[in-house]
Each structure stands twice: as C-alpha cells, then as structure tokens.
Design a protein around this motif. Structure first.
Motif, PDB file in Angstrom:
ATOM      1  N   ILE A 191       3.145   1.558   4.450  1.00  0.00           N
ATOM      2  CA  ILE A 191       2.841   0.190   4.868  1.00  0.00           C
ATOM      3  C   ILE A 191       2.818  -0.650   3.601  1.00  0.00           C
ATOM      4  O   ILE A 191       1.882  -0.569   2.803  1.00  0.00           O
ATOM      5  N   SER A 192       3.867  -1.450   3.398  1.00  0.00           N
ATOM      6  CA  SER A 192       3.989  -2.216   2.161  1.00  0.00           C
ATOM      7  C   SER A 192       2.982  -3.360   2.134  1.00  0.00           C
ATOM      8  O   SER A 192       2.466  -3.787   3.175  1.00  0.00           O
ATOM      9  N   VAL A 203       3.906  -6.403   4.315  1.00  0.00           N
ATOM     10  CA  VAL A 203       3.641  -6.141   5.726  1.00  0.00           C
ATOM     11  C   VAL A 203       2.147  -6.246   6.005  1.00  0.00           C
ATOM     12  O   VAL A 203       1.716  -6.874   6.984  1.00  0.00           O
ATOM     13  N   ASP A 205      11.191  -9.163   1.293  1.00  0.00           N
ATOM     14  CA  ASP A 205       9.770  -8.843   1.472  1.00  0.00           C
ATOM     15  C   ASP A 205       9.053  -9.986   2.194  1.00  0.00           C
ATOM     16  O   ASP A 205       8.153  -9.758   3.006  1.00  0.00           O
ATOM     17  N   ALA A 210       9.785  -9.585   5.794  1.00  0.00           N
ATOM     18  CA  ALA A 210       8.960  -8.513   6.376  1.00  0.00           C
ATOM     19  C   ALA A 210       7.558  -9.045   6.683  1.00  0.00           C
ATOM     20  O   ALA A 210       6.985  -8.741   7.740  1.00  0.00           O
ATOM     21  N   MET A 211       7.010  -9.828   5.765  1.00  0.00           N
ATOM     22  CA  MET A 211       5.691 -10.424   5.969  1.00  0.00           C
ATOM     23  C   MET A 211       5.713 -11.390   7.157  1.00  0.00           C
ATOM     24  O   MET A 211       4.820 -11.368   8.020  1.00  0.00           O
ATOM     25  N   THR A 231       6.112  -9.514  10.529  1.00  0.00           N
ATOM     26  CA  THR A 231       4.839  -8.886  10.897  1.00  0.00           C
ATOM     27  C   THR A 231       3.867  -9.926  11.430  1.00  0.00           C
ATOM     28  O   THR A 231       3.185  -9.697  12.437  1.00  0.00           O
ATOM     29  N   ILE A 260       1.893  -4.532  13.292  1.00  0.00           N
ATOM     30  CA  ILE A 260       1.933  -3.799  12.018  1.00  0.00           C
ATOM     31  C   ILE A 260       2.915  -2.633  12.083  1.00  0.00           C
ATOM     32  O   ILE A 260       3.602  -2.330  11.099  1.00  0.00           O
ATOM     33  N   GLY A 270       6.389  -4.273  11.910  1.00  0.00           N
ATOM     34  CA  GLY A 270       6.577  -4.814  10.566  1.00  0.00           C
ATOM     35  C   GLY A 270       6.864  -3.717   9.554  1.00  0.00           C
ATOM     36  O   GLY A 270       7.755  -3.853   8.707  1.00  0.00           O
ATOM     37  N   ALA A 271       6.113  -2.615   9.652  1.00  0.00           N
ATOM     38  CA  ALA A 271       6.351  -1.482   8.749  1.00  0.00           C
ATOM     39  C   ALA A 271       7.732  -0.878   8.999  1.00  0.00           C
ATOM     40  O   ALA A 271       8.427  -0.476   8.055  1.00  0.00           O
ATOM     41  N   ALA A 285      10.314  -3.137   7.315  1.00  0.00           N
ATOM     42  CA  ALA A 285      10.310  -2.954   5.861  1.00  0.00           C
ATOM     43  C   ALA A 285      10.989  -1.631   5.482  1.00  0.00           C
ATOM     44  O   ALA A 285      11.718  -1.560   4.492  1.00  0.00           O
TER      45      ALA A 285
END
Length: 583
Positions: free
Chosen positions: A130-131, A134, A382, A385-386, A389, A402, A405-406, A409
C-alpha cells in the motif's frame, strides 16, 4: 530471543531515570484531557456506546506500552479506526445493538490475530504494497466521509442508514429545513471555540474545556428537552471482560474488512512511530510493532474495545508535552480508568454536537493539501493513484477504495517495469565513460556498434520490450556489427528473461551481429553460469564478464567513438516505444 526483544518495556524500565517521571506524568495528564472527549466521540463514530472509546484507551494502551518498540506513541481509538469499524460492521448489524457490539469485538479480535500472525511470520513487508500516495488518498477520502457522518449531529437531523456519500449529501440537502436550531448553535459554537482557542491557547486541552462548557450549557438551559441529543448515561466502572461473537459466517463476511483494518492501522501506526523515532534517533522494529498492535487489538476484543492503532495527533501532543517513555501511555490508561470509576455521571448532558465538533477539528488536520500537490509535482502517476483512491473511497466504499487504489498503484508499477527506460550511450571523452545521449548529446558514437543501457530488472514481462526496442534501433543501421548492453541497472533476472536473451543472441548472430553484456552484477552472472552460458557462448564472442563498456569495446578492436554529424544522428535515432521515466 532475548527478554528485551520479546518485551521491549523491560529495556526502558530497567534503565528508567527518576527525573523523567515528572515529564511522563505531565504528558499523561495532557493526553488524558485530550483523549476522554476524543475517545467518546470516536466510539460514537464507530457506532458504539461512548464508554467503549474509553475502554479502548485503557488495556490496549497498556499492552502496547509493554510490547511496542516506540517510546512515544500512545495506542488507542483514532478516527480512522472508528470509521473502518463502522463501515465494516454496520453492513451486518444495526449500530449500538448487542449484535453490533459483539461483531465489533470480533473485528478487533480478527485484526489482532492477523497482525500477530504477520508479525510472527516476519512478513511486515507486505504492508509496503500500500503506497503512501494510495494511503494519502484513502486518508483524505476518509476525512471527508467522517466529516459527512457528523453533519447529522451538528444539524440534529438523523438520517437513514445509507452509506453512499452521494446519498448522505442528498438526504442532508433534502432535510435541511428540519435542522434543530439549538443543536446547530451548540455544534457551531463548539466548533468555533475549538478553532479559536486551539490557535490562541495551543498548550491547553481545549477539547476538554469546550466539551465541559457545552455540557454545562445544555444542563443549565435544559437544551436536552429542546431536541439537543446528549450522550446520556455512561456506564461507570472498569471495562468488563467481553466475548466476541465466535461466528464463522460473520468472520467470513468480516475477513476482507479485517485485512484492511489491520494493514491501515499498522501503516498509520508505523508511520508516526518512525517519524518520532527518527527525530529521537532510535529504531522501530516493524515486526515487533505488528505483534504489539496485534496483542493490543486482541485485548481490545476481550475488554470491551474496538480496533486500535497509533494516533498522529496524540503522539505529537505526548511528545511535545515532554513524554519520553511508554510510562506516559500507562499513566494515561490509569487516569482514564479513574475517569471511568468516578466521573462518568458528569457525561450525561454531554451534547453529541460538541463531540461532532471535536471529530471535525481532528479530521481537518488530516487534509494536507500541500502534500497532495507535492505528490503530483514529483510524479504524476502517483498523483493519479492518490486521486483514484480518493474518488473510489468516496463513491464506492472505504474498504473498496483502498483495495482498488492499491491495485491501480500495483498495475502502474507493473506497467512501468514492463516498459523500463532504455538509453543509447555514447563516449564522453572528458568523463572517460559511456553515458546517455539524452543527457550528453555531444557524446561520440561508434558507427559499427549500438551501445545501450537497460535500467531495470530483467524478467518475463520486459524482455519482449527490449527485443522490440533493439529491433527498431537496428533496422536503420545496415553496418551494425556489435550490440553492447550495459547491465549496471539489472539487479536480477529470471528464467524467461535468460531464454529470451539466448534467443536474442542467436537471432542477431545469424545476421552477423554479436551481442555483448557489460557491467553485469555477480548474482546475475551466477544465474547465467547456472544456465550454461559459458558452454553455449563462452568461446563464441558472446561475453558477459566485462566489467566496463570501455573494456568490452577495446577488447573487440573498436575505437571509443567518433564525432557524428547531425544527419547521421537523426537517421539513427528513431522514436522508441513508450517506456518508463529516465533515471
């Protein structure tokens, strides 16, 4: 395993200095004043009786203090854990009912067992999937969801059990005329007081002051009889031993939720723990943290709590208040127990609108807009991705947001590794090195050779891309005799990649072009040796033991390059397929 490794508290208790006692106790008093209203508010947010927020702040906090490796992080009920508890359990039972409470305890037990298992298996690394972008998008969306969930308490207009963000907004809009003016006045007044006093008196526990004043106002003016919702009777005494609903079907339905809660709780905790540890120059053991959080959540399941984690805001306050060891957390838990024993009658007239204001101020601090802009500036994918999410969490659901979103990513990462950066190199005389033509367009090129650098691990997904890239580059170079592949960026190789390179070598050899590898690292060379490359290609010009490209170029009798005219460069340089960012 040494005793100090199994129970980190043994180390700091053994070396505890008496002069630190006053600082830890002072921090405990400050945190207790902050925690009591917050804990009650978060319990209501979780769909539980207010007392459960205080219960979750006692035994779990002491358990973590004994087994955790952070010296400064108090563990208890943060807003995010409360929201995740509500979204997970409310789909199975009506909030605040005995069945709901039993399922919330089961969720805490499942979260604890999962964290313990991951910690004992030393698999804490899986949470890295999980970045941070995210997680940041998830936190932003969760802050919005939490804020919307408190609107009904500010307006005094309870809404139906629908969980869609859009439906919540639409229902509040439809029922705006039903707003209770007394409730709204209490809520907005508390909100304004929290903001103003928080800025004017940063060292004062303003949430406790505001909640106390709001409770007094409701009592003196009888606002509970005018429609202002109050907490009502809060059971006093120590937390009872509780038994989660040991229902296999319920556990199956909560499994995905438990995984999300476990990972998010750990990531939130480890982030704040590492931030303070870096400042104080000590180390955090991620696997021990998982075990400590797991034990804390298991204890929450059996002592009337709900899922717990480290808190950003309370950790910062405890640190700033002088707390230097987990004795501050233990003292805080004991003070909360005293509150439960002697002060719960004071909470009867506590208005829900004031607790909603406490939650709104707390979650607003989660909305770091500058950090969001920074993510987009650094790397746009990135940022996407944010954003994805954030949107999915709002529109689809907290857990789904989440997870999806993960997944996005991870797919973006896989795509990036499947299309890595490949740079053509030329000789830069003043640096005596072969460097990328993108950065050094004046570099000298060897007409008979194509020299490239592959900037990624070689594996089954990106070998076809390398083959395609070389095919296009070689097409316009009829005099080409050598291909040199600089492998300094190759940290690993799999079987499919080895077979692909063997086909590539054989294919170009049949066209009179030799392929040579340089800068190959020992682990990669060992894999090629095991694949029998010495026997296959050792005496046939296909070498992979050259330490530098200069060495390889000279070994085959080529000069280090010559100046090339612009028309030649334009003829040779074809647009390559889309690839990753240059490094």
């Amino acid at each position: 395993m040494a005793l100090e490794d199994a129970i980190p508290a043994y180390g700091w208790l053994k070396n505890y200095r008496r002069e630190g006692l006053s600082k830890d106790l002072t921090a405990a008093v400050v945190i207790t004043a902050m925690l009591v209203p917050q804990g009650m508010a978060y319990a209501l947010l979780a769909g539980l009786p207010a007392s459960y927020g205080l219960y979750a702040s006692t035994v779990p906090a002491i358990v973590y203090a004994l087994f955790g490796t952070s010296k400064h992080m108090p563990v208890g009920p943060p807003a995010l854990m409360a929201l995740l508890t509500f979204t997970s359990v409310s789909a199975l039972a009506e909030p605040r009912t005995p069945q709901y409470i039993s399922l919330a305890l089961l969720l805490a037990l499942m979260v604890g067992v999962l964290q313990l298992a991951i910690g004992f298996l030393r698999m804490g690394f899986i949470t890295n999937f999980i970045s941070h972008p995210v997680l940041r998008g998830f936190i932003y969306a969760s802050a919005v969801v939490i804020a919307l969930s408190q609107v009904e308490h500010l307006l005094g207009t309870p809404i139906s059990g629908e969980h869609s963000t859009v439906e919540v907004v639409l229902e509040h809009a439809r029922r705006i005329e039903e707003t209770n003016p007394w409730t709204l006045a209490v809520g907005l007044g508390s909100l304004a007081a929290l903001v103003v006093l928080g800025k004017a008196l940063p060292r004062v526990p303003v949430s406790l002051v505001v909640v106390a004043v709001a409770t007094l106002v409701v009592y003196l003016f009888g606002l509970d009889e005018k429609g202002v919702d109050v907490v009502g009777e809060v059971p006093g005494g120590l937390p009872d031993l509780s038994l989660p609903a040991l229902d296999l079907e319920a556990a199956r339905r909560l499994a995905s939720s438990a995984a999300v809660v476990a990972f998010v709780g750990f990531i939130e905790s480890i982030s704040v723990a590492k931030a303070i540890a870096a400042r104080e120059k000590y180390k955090i053991d991620a696997n021990q943290e998982l075990r400590a959080l797991g034990l804390a959540n298991v204890s929450a399941a059996f002592f009337s709590g709900f899922p717990v984690a480290g808190s950003f805001s309370r950790t910062a306050v405890q640190y700033q208040s002088g707390g230097r060891t987990q004795l501050a957390s233990i003292a805080t838990a004991l003070l909360v127990l005293l509150v439960l024993l002697f002060l719960t009658p004071l909470f009867y007239y506590l208005p829900s609108a004031a607790l909603a204001a406490v939650i709104l101020v707390a979650v607003y601090k989660l909305l770091d807009f500058e950090e969001a802009r920074r993510v987009f500036r650094i790397r746009r994918i990135d940022g996407y991705a944010m954003l994805i999410t954030f949107v999915l969490t709002l529109l689809v659901g907290v857990e789904q947001g989440i997870i999806l979103g993960a997944a996005f990513a991870l797919l973006a990462f896989l795509r990036r590794t499947a299309y890595p950066h490949i740079a053509e190199l030329g000789y830069v005389e003043e640096k005596d090195a072969f460097l990328g033509l993108e950065s050094f367009p004046e570099a000298k090129i060897i007409p008979e050779a194509l020299i490239v650098r592959f900037d990624a691990r070689l594996y089954f997904a990106n070998v076809p891309f390398l083959e395609e890239w070389l095919l296009k580059e070689v097409a316009d170079r009829p005099d080409l005799k050598w291909i040199f592949i600089d492998c300094r960026g190759v940290n690993g190789i799999d079987v499919t990649a080895i077979e692909g390179l063997e086909d590539l070598i054989s294919g170009y050899k049949s066209r009179g072009i030799e392929v040579i590898f340089t800068h190959m690292k020992l682990p990669v060379r060992e894999r090629l040796e095991k694949a029998g490359w010495d026997a296959k290609f050792g005496g046939d010009g296909h070498r992979y033991h050259y330490q530098t490209t200069r060495e390889a170029v000279r070994a085959v009798g080529l000069s280090l390059g010559r100046e090339v005219s612009d028309p030649e460069r334009r003829m040779w340089k074809r647009p390559a397929p889309e690839q990753g960012q240059s490094g």
